[in-house]
Scaffold this active site. Structure first.
Site: not given
Ligand code: CTP
Ligand code: CA
Length: 228
Positions: A33-34
């Site tokens: 993810s970010n």
């Protein structure tokens, strides 16, 4: 309140906003993810509602409550975000891509938890679809706004994205400054736009994400009026 609502600068317009990160599963307990709190996207949703718009908020996993009157669409992966947005694009006047979409996903998500074995392991990743670029490929194309989070060459990279993705406006953030962006309450931005009247820009100094969101909404409305 109803009359105030109807007289806002986006009265009667349908706005779709993406927000938060996406999560791309690796196995049942892991994902890539970010960093993204979703605060900027949710602030934009609030500002658009206050401006009288109908708002669909397509949100990745975040720890936030959707503002009143916002239509919330919860998604996890980039592909789910794309599907949700494509289902909304036909009725959409303004599209704002504020999500931190994962650029890549694991080629496969293992059905069972991956067990550790060797000292080193590598992951095979594949490119995710670009939600914003797919939206601007649609016809009719909504007034389209993107975000660019950059650690260097802010203007250069932002203008590249504005042109490549065929955007009407881009909101560029310098994420090398840790006092703003990501999980912070504050943000600063360089707004860049292109339209028939020519190109323009507006530099917004550090302020709360709510204030920045209102200024972005006001600028969208101003440019969109000139376009019509
Ligand atoms: N975006 C998107 N779907 C993706 C990647 C990005 O919709 N798969 C959108 C973001 O929401 C943002 C804009 O595109 O509005 C720019 O995202 P950014 O990550 O800065 O740019 P990329 O085009 O992914 O390029 P790079 O990460 O290589 O800088
Ligand atoms: Ca990216």
């Amino acid at each position: 309140a109803a009359s105030l609502f109807e007289s806002g600068v986006l009265a009667g317009q349908r706005v779709v906003i993406t927000a938060g990160p996406t999560q791309e599963p690796l196995d049942p307990v892991r994902y890539i993810s970010n960093h993204s709190s979703g605060k900027m996207g949710y602030a934009l949703a609030r500002a658009a509602i206050e401006a009288g718009a109908h708002v669909d908020l397509v949100s990745g996993p975040v720890a936030l409550t959707a503002p009143d009157r916002v239509q919330l669409h919860r998604v996890t992966t980039a592909k789910e975000m794309l599907d949700a947005c494509m289902n909304l694009v036909n009725d959409c006047d303004i599209f704002i891509g504020c999500a931190a979409v994962a650029d890549y996903r694991p080629v496969t998500a293992a059905e069972q938890k991956i067990k550790k074995s060797e000292e080193e392991m590598s992951l095979q990743l594949v490119r995710n679809p670009d939600v914003l670029a797919q939206i601007t490929n649609c016809s009719p194309k909504p007034f389209s706004v993107g975000f660019a989070a950059e650690t260097e060459k802010l203007r250069e990279h932002a203008i590249g994205k504005l042109e490549r993705k065929n955007l009407d406006m881009i909101v560029a953030n310098d994420v090398s400054d840790s006092s703003i962006g990501f999980n912070s309450e504050n943000n600063a931005a360089l707004l860049l736009w292109q339209n028939a009247d020519g190109d323009g820009e507006l530099n917004i100094e550090q302020c709360s994400k709510d204030v920045l969101a209102s200024m972005v909404v006001a600028q969208i409305s101003a440019i969109q009026q000139r376009k019509r």
